[in-house]
Scaffold this motif. Structure first.
Motif, PDB file in Angstrom:
ATOM      1  N   UNK A  90       0.817  -1.104  -0.055  1.00 45.33           N
ATOM      2  CA  UNK A  90      -0.003  -0.081  -0.149  1.00 45.33           C
ATOM      3  C   UNK A  90       0.868   1.175   0.060  1.00 45.33           C
ATOM      4  N   UNK A  91       0.192   2.324  -0.101  1.00 47.50           N
ATOM      5  CA  UNK A  91       0.777   3.513   0.149  1.00 47.50           C
ATOM      6  C   UNK A  91       0.409   4.300   1.445  1.00 47.50           C
ATOM      7  N   UNK A  92       1.437   4.668   2.095  1.00 45.87           N
ATOM      8  CA  UNK A  92       1.443   5.356   3.227  1.00 45.87           C
ATOM      9  C   UNK A  92       1.213   6.825   2.901  1.00 45.87           C
ATOM     10  N   UNK A  93      -0.126   7.329   3.152  1.00 48.21           N
ATOM     11  CA  UNK A  93      -0.514   8.588   2.722  1.00 48.21           C
ATOM     12  C   UNK A  93      -0.229   9.564   3.879  1.00 48.21           C
ATOM     13  N   UNK A  94       0.097   9.212   5.370  1.00 50.63           N
ATOM     14  CA  UNK A  94       0.316  10.066   6.395  1.00 50.63           C
ATOM     15  C   UNK A  94       0.708   9.150   7.385  1.00 50.63           C
ATOM     16  N   UNK A  95       1.052   9.869   8.463  1.00 50.42           N
ATOM     17  CA  UNK A  95       1.604   9.029   9.557  1.00 50.42           C
ATOM     18  C   UNK A  95       1.814  10.074  10.695  1.00 50.42           C
ATOM     19  N   UNK A  96       1.587   9.423  12.110  1.00 52.75           N
ATOM     20  CA  UNK A  96       1.656  10.540  13.315  1.00 52.75           C
ATOM     21  C   UNK A  96       2.196   9.551  14.469  1.00 52.75           C
ATOM     22  N   UNK A 102       3.466   4.612  16.482  1.00 59.68           N
ATOM     23  CA  UNK A 102       3.252   5.335  15.094  1.00 59.68           C
ATOM     24  C   UNK A 102       2.152   4.860  14.512  1.00 59.68           C
ATOM     25  N   UNK A 103       1.218   5.552  14.280  1.00 60.52           N
ATOM     26  CA  UNK A 103       0.091   5.284  13.333  1.00 60.52           C
ATOM     27  C   UNK A 103       0.404   5.561  11.776  1.00 60.52           C
ATOM     28  N   UNK A 104       0.132   4.504  10.873  1.00 61.40           N
ATOM     29  CA  UNK A 104       0.393   4.584   9.648  1.00 61.40           C
ATOM     30  C   UNK A 104      -0.934   4.591   8.872  1.00 61.40           C
ATOM     31  N   UNK A 105      -1.414   5.609   7.792  1.00 63.35           N
ATOM     32  CA  UNK A 105      -2.531   5.555   7.251  1.00 63.35           C
ATOM     33  C   UNK A 105      -2.225   4.731   5.928  1.00 63.35           C
ATOM     34  N   UNK A 106      -2.706   3.754   5.536  1.00 62.34           N
ATOM     35  CA  UNK A 106      -2.403   2.800   4.403  1.00 62.34           C
ATOM     36  C   UNK A 106      -3.629   3.083   3.086  1.00 62.34           C
ATOM     37  N   UNK A 131      11.595  -8.901  19.127  1.00 62.92           N
ATOM     38  CA  UNK A 131      12.918  -8.312  18.454  1.00 62.92           C
ATOM     39  C   UNK A 131      12.332  -7.853  17.087  1.00 62.92           C
ATOM     40  N   UNK A 132      11.551  -8.533  16.363  1.00 63.01           N
ATOM     41  CA  UNK A 132      10.900  -8.209  14.859  1.00 63.01           C
ATOM     42  C   UNK A 132      10.046  -6.927  14.862  1.00 63.01           C
ATOM     43  N   UNK A 133       9.187  -6.658  16.036  1.00 65.33           N
ATOM     44  CA  UNK A 133       8.496  -5.525  16.201  1.00 65.33           C
ATOM     45  C   UNK A 133       9.741  -4.259  16.371  1.00 65.33           C
ATOM     46  N   UNK A 134      10.631  -4.415  17.422  1.00 68.63           N
ATOM     47  CA  UNK A 134      11.609  -3.241  17.820  1.00 68.63           C
ATOM     48  C   UNK A 134      12.178  -3.110  16.510  1.00 68.63           C
ATOM     49  N   UNK A 135      12.703  -4.126  15.644  1.00 64.75           N
ATOM     50  CA  UNK A 135      13.435  -3.670  14.306  1.00 64.75           C
ATOM     51  C   UNK A 135      12.762  -2.932  13.340  1.00 64.75           C
ATOM     52  N   UNK A 136      11.191  -3.166  13.203  1.00 63.79           N
ATOM     53  CA  UNK A 136      10.190  -2.518  12.498  1.00 63.79           C
ATOM     54  C   UNK A 136      10.151  -1.044  13.177  1.00 63.79           C
ATOM     55  N   UNK A 137      10.184  -0.884  14.307  1.00 67.36           N
ATOM     56  CA  UNK A 137      10.256   0.544  14.730  1.00 67.36           C
ATOM     57  C   UNK A 137      11.369   1.335  14.324  1.00 67.36           C
ATOM     58  N   UNK A 138      12.608   0.508  14.652  1.00 69.98           N
ATOM     59  CA  UNK A 138      13.973   1.035  14.099  1.00 69.98           C
ATOM     60  C   UNK A 138      14.041   1.646  12.774  1.00 69.98           C
ATOM     61  N   UNK A 139      13.796   0.537  11.828  1.00 63.94           N
ATOM     62  CA  UNK A 139      13.966   0.878  10.376  1.00 63.94           C
ATOM     63  C   UNK A 139      13.081   1.773   9.921  1.00 63.94           C
ATOM     64  N   UNK A 140      11.532   1.767  10.344  1.00 63.79           N
ATOM     65  CA  UNK A 140      10.711   3.065   9.864  1.00 63.79           C
ATOM     66  C   UNK A 140      11.129   4.133  10.503  1.00 63.79           C
ATOM     67  N   UNK A 142      14.241   5.444  11.336  1.00 62.90           N
ATOM     68  CA  UNK A 142      15.369   5.653  10.763  1.00 62.90           C
ATOM     69  C   UNK A 142      15.379   6.245   9.248  1.00 62.90           C
ATOM     70  N   UNK A 143      14.449   5.640   8.536  1.00 62.89           N
ATOM     71  CA  UNK A 143      14.061   5.920   7.263  1.00 62.89           C
ATOM     72  C   UNK A 143      13.156   7.024   6.900  1.00 62.89           C
ATOM     73  N   UNK A 144      11.888   7.021   7.836  1.00 62.46           N
ATOM     74  CA  UNK A 144      10.855   8.037   7.501  1.00 62.46           C
ATOM     75  C   UNK A 144      10.801   8.978   8.799  1.00 62.46           C
ATOM     76  N   UNK A 145      11.384   8.934   9.799  1.00 56.64           N
ATOM     77  CA  UNK A 145      11.347   9.757  10.992  1.00 56.64           C
ATOM     78  C   UNK A 145      10.350   9.026  11.882  1.00 56.64           C
ATOM     79  N   UNK A 146      10.288   9.543  13.390  1.00 58.27           N
ATOM     80  CA  UNK A 146       9.436   9.082  14.295  1.00 58.27           C
ATOM     81  C   UNK A 146       8.204   9.930  14.335  1.00 58.27           C
ATOM     82  N   UNK A 147       7.987  10.594  13.696  1.00 55.49           N
ATOM     83  CA  UNK A 147       6.483  11.615  13.311  1.00 55.49           C
ATOM     84  C   UNK A 147       6.289  12.513  14.660  1.00 55.49           C
ATOM     85  N   UNK A 148       5.192  13.173  14.683  1.00 59.49           N
ATOM     86  CA  UNK A 148       5.048  14.123  16.074  1.00 59.49           C
ATOM     87  C   UNK A 148       3.519  13.760  16.227  1.00 59.49           C
TER      88      UNK A 148
END
Length: 194
Positions: A90-96, A102-106, A131-140, A142-148
């Motif tokens: 999907x496309x992430x249209x926005x996140x916060x 972090x909520x992603x709107x797909x 570990x998988x969930x923590x890595x998902x947080x880290x990957x997102x 580090x690439x897209x920001x942690x939002x506000x």
């Protein structure tokens, strides 16, 4: 002897500060700071977490949106949708950033679906695939920001995997009409964007 105790105290304090800065807090996760009364479901640490199939089943945002809304909204993992990890593109249209994650709107083919990546500090020792969930947080982050707390537009194309979760039907703009979500997200692979 007192100086050895003082040195040990400084070392422990420094380690605790470093762990907090790295996204891991020493405080015990709880409902107040990690997403409310359903936080155990949201962090994959509920008593029925072992009933979930971790191998992702590929589907679409549209197909998830067609699932019937369960009544009452499950407060425990009781539906087939909740006992499976699902994978969509999907496309992430926005996140916060919100309480607990972090909520992603797909978006895909005219349909919406929310996915949420829990904050690593909310993952307990009981969290399955921790570990998988923590890595998902880290990957997102580090690439897209942690939002506000404010929505940020994005436009990234991603593969998202996550555990089926039922929220209130039609509760949020950009959410699935039937209340389906992927919460927690167990993997986010960015194809383009960020």
């Amino acid at each position: 002897m007192k100086s050895l105790g003082l040195i040990a105290l400084v070392v422990v304090g420094t380690a605790a500060t470093a762990a907090t800065a790295g996204g891991r807090h020493s405080a015990t996760p709880n409902a107040q700071s990690c997403g409310g009364t359903l936080w155990r479901l949201k962090t994959f640490s509920d008593d029925r977490r072992l009933a979930v199939r971790l191998t992702p089943q590929t589907t679409t945002v549209v197909e998830i949106g067609k699932r019937p809304f369960p009544r009452p909204v499950p407060r425990r993992r009781r539906t087939p949708y909740q006992r499976q990890v699902w994978k969509v593109v999907a496309q992430i249209t926005k996140f916060r950033r919100e309480l607990g994650g972090i909520r992603l709107v797909l978006f895909d083919s005219g349909s919406y679906l929310n996915a949420v990546i829990p904050v690593p500090a909310c993952l307990s020792a009981r969290t399955r695939a921790r570990d998988r969930i923590a890595e998902t947080w880290k990957a997102f982050t580090s690439q897209c920001g942690d939002g506000s707390p404010d929505w940020k537009p994005l436009g990234a194309i991603v593969y998202v995997s996550g555990v089926g979760f039922w929220s209130q039907r039609g509760a949020k703009p950009g959410a699935a009409r039937n209340g389906a979500e992927l919460y927690p997200a167990t993997d986010v692979r960015i194809v383009a964007g960020c």
